[in-house]
Design a protein around this motif. Sequence first.
Motif, PDB file in Angstrom:
ATOM      1  N   ILE A  28     -32.708  26.654  36.926  1.00 42.10           N
ATOM      2  CA  ILE A  28     -31.963  26.991  35.699  1.00 42.10           C
ATOM      3  C   ILE A  28     -31.980  28.511  35.490  1.00 42.10           C
ATOM      4  O   ILE A  28     -31.002  29.090  35.032  1.00 42.10           O
ATOM      5  N   LEU A  29     -33.094  29.164  35.889  1.00 40.70           N
ATOM      6  CA  LEU A  29     -33.152  30.622  35.767  1.00 40.70           C
ATOM      7  C   LEU A  29     -32.157  31.276  36.730  1.00 40.70           C
ATOM      8  O   LEU A  29     -31.420  32.194  36.370  1.00 40.70           O
ATOM      9  N   LEU A  30     -32.138  30.759  37.977  1.00 39.87           N
ATOM     10  CA  LEU A  30     -31.190  31.306  38.957  1.00 39.87           C
ATOM     11  C   LEU A  30     -29.744  31.077  38.519  1.00 39.87           C
ATOM     12  O   LEU A  30     -28.884  31.930  38.690  1.00 39.87           O
ATOM     13  N   LEU A  31     -29.516  29.906  37.909  1.00 41.38           N
ATOM     14  CA  LEU A  31     -28.171  29.581  37.427  1.00 41.38           C
ATOM     15  C   LEU A  31     -27.758  30.559  36.329  1.00 41.38           C
ATOM     16  O   LEU A  31     -26.620  31.053  36.320  1.00 41.38           O
ATOM     17  N   ALA A  32     -28.688  30.846  35.428  1.00 39.86           N
ATOM     18  CA  ALA A  32     -28.393  31.792  34.341  1.00 39.86           C
ATOM     19  C   ALA A  32     -28.049  33.159  34.922  1.00 39.86           C
ATOM     20  O   ALA A  32     -27.114  33.829  34.480  1.00 39.86           O
ATOM     21  N   TRP A  33     -28.780  33.555  35.963  1.00 36.86           N
ATOM     22  CA  TRP A  33     -28.515  34.840  36.619  1.00 36.86           C
ATOM     23  C   TRP A  33     -27.116  34.845  37.250  1.00 36.86           C
ATOM     24  O   TRP A  33     -26.359  35.810  37.141  1.00 36.86           O
ATOM     25  N   ALA A  34     -26.767  33.698  37.910  1.00 33.26           N
ATOM     26  CA  ALA A  34     -25.439  33.614  38.550  1.00 33.26           C
ATOM     27  C   ALA A  34     -24.336  33.716  37.501  1.00 33.26           C
ATOM     28  O   ALA A  34     -23.295  34.331  37.744  1.00 33.26           O
ATOM     29  N   VAL A  35     -24.541  33.125  36.318  1.00 33.28           N
ATOM     30  CA  VAL A  35     -23.530  33.209  35.258  1.00 33.28           C
ATOM     31  C   VAL A  35     -23.453  34.652  34.747  1.00 33.28           C
ATOM     32  O   VAL A  35     -22.359  35.207  34.566  1.00 33.28           O
ATOM     33  N   GLY A 172     -18.935  29.540  43.548  1.00 32.58           N
ATOM     34  CA  GLY A 172     -19.725  28.913  44.606  1.00 32.58           C
ATOM     35  C   GLY A 172     -21.208  28.952  44.271  1.00 32.58           C
ATOM     36  O   GLY A 172     -21.915  27.944  44.391  1.00 32.58           O
ATOM     37  N   ALA A 173     -21.677  30.118  43.840  1.00 32.80           N
ATOM     38  CA  ALA A 173     -23.102  30.243  43.485  1.00 32.80           C
ATOM     39  C   ALA A 173     -23.437  29.286  42.353  1.00 32.80           C
ATOM     40  O   ALA A 173     -24.479  28.613  42.372  1.00 32.80           O
ATOM     41  N   ILE A 174     -22.516  29.161  41.392  1.00 31.40           N
ATOM     42  CA  ILE A 174     -22.779  28.275  40.254  1.00 31.40           C
ATOM     43  C   ILE A 174     -22.779  26.810  40.705  1.00 31.40           C
ATOM     44  O   ILE A 174     -23.627  26.023  40.288  1.00 31.40           O
ATOM     45  N   ALA A 175     -21.849  26.453  41.604  1.00 31.03           N
ATOM     46  CA  ALA A 175     -21.795  25.064  42.087  1.00 31.03           C
ATOM     47  C   ALA A 175     -23.077  24.706  42.841  1.00 31.03           C
ATOM     48  O   ALA A 175     -23.679  23.651  42.614  1.00 31.03           O
ATOM     49  N   ILE A 176     -23.531  25.601  43.731  1.00 32.88           N
ATOM     50  CA  ILE A 176     -24.710  25.293  44.553  1.00 32.88           C
ATOM     51  C   ILE A 176     -25.972  25.259  43.682  1.00 32.88           C
ATOM     52  O   ILE A 176     -26.750  24.300  43.726  1.00 32.88           O
ATOM     53  N   LEU A 177     -26.154  26.300  42.863  1.00 30.19           N
ATOM     54  CA  LEU A 177     -27.364  26.335  42.030  1.00 30.19           C
ATOM     55  C   LEU A 177     -27.315  25.240  40.962  1.00 30.19           C
ATOM     56  O   LEU A 177     -28.344  24.650  40.619  1.00 30.19           O
TER      57      LEU A 177
END
Length: 411
Positions: A28-35, A172-177
């Motif tokens: 979830i942290l990585l996802l927040a970073w990707a957003v 893509g980053a959001i879909a994968i994470l």
Amino acid sequence: MSITDGGVRGRDFVGYRIAGAISALVFILLLAWAVFEIFDGDSFVRPEVSMQAAGTEGEAIAERNQGTLLASEVLTARTKMLDERFRTGPSPEGETPELAGGDARIVSTPLEDGTALTSAWAVPSADDAAMLQAAGRVEGLSSLPYANAALYERPAGRDWRIGISDFVTHLGAIAILGMAFLLSAILALRGRVPIRQGKSGRTVKRFGLLERTTHWMTSVSFLGLAFTGIAIAYGETLFVPLGERVMGTLGWWSTWGHVLFAPTFFLGILLMIVMWTHRNLPSKLDLNWLAKFGGMFSDDGDHPPAKKFNAGQKLIFWSAVLGGLVLVATGVTLMFPYYFLGIEGMSWAMLIHAGLAVLMIAIFLGHIYIGSIGMHGAIDAMWSGKVDRNWAEEHHSIWLDEIDTQRSPAE
Ligand code: HEM
């Protein structure tokens, strides 16, 4: 929701849920970073060179804008170097002419047949000429001291760059994470899908040697393509902070690795088509299975009946086959630039290739999860080729009946 395995509270099942919770937190942290990366504005492409008006006004502007000053200096140094090179002609071997007032140096070795080289450059081959034609360059007027400044980038290239470097890369980053987070959360909240009655100790054959070899060859190739593809697409974000040498080495290996894994992936997809298509045609049972989501989220044993492949597995099969074929087709056109497609076609091929690839990685994360830690007893099917009878009864009841009837037709 329960954490049982055949009625027995298992410590390992709790362990899996804790691991799921920890990885959900990380993702979830990585996802927040990707957003955040979408909105931080660093994907804007700034011009690399620009000229600044001379005189005090120009210098004042330049002072406020270091980047422009730098670009102007680089351009001036480069022009000086070209001028010097033109005046001095080819320098003797090993001698490095030093340029006044700049760090720029040129090293030149005499050519054995200089005319051949220049004529090759001056008179392009038919392929080179087509390449220039296809690029559809726009030519204009420029006061800058080098001829290339009058050539402008193909305008459609800007749209392509936004499509690739913003749209596909970020989504893509959001879909994968996002998928990694979802699976971790499912593991934390639901735990592994257990074999409700526990293992019986009696097995039934599910996949033969050729099927398993094909599966592992395809999956190793897919993972190789995925990792090298991610390195190519996201290398600047992931590896540049580790140093330019790391980035260079990984970039080199990834570019070649990406080409190397493609043939075995293609072969695997072809073999899967031959071996499994007849078992993956849609049937009425699939709707029932999908409506109940395969009973994955209930522990009361209410798994909808399925033949050898349930609806979820059929979706995986068709994703692998159709997605894989499109990836291979677009990939081949990019492997041989200008051979099958012109610049317009190649731009589309690259967008489709990259967009579909990240989608496939997200989908197959789901498959890898359910085929390994997500469901107790599933991995045996592809590892030893045999599954426990209780597993088969819970997830593929009609298929198990078929097998039993084949074994003892008299009954
Ligand atoms: C490396 C991680 C992977 C694991 C642990 C894994 C595991 C499994 C397992 C256990 C099965 C058998 C399920 C059953 O009994 O029906 C299976 C089937 C299958 N796998 Fe994989 N797999 C992996 C990667 C892949 C990849 C990368 C692809 C394709 C690109 C793939 C394509 C398939 C297909 C088409 C099937 C048959 C349909 C299905 O069961 O979904 N697998 N896999």
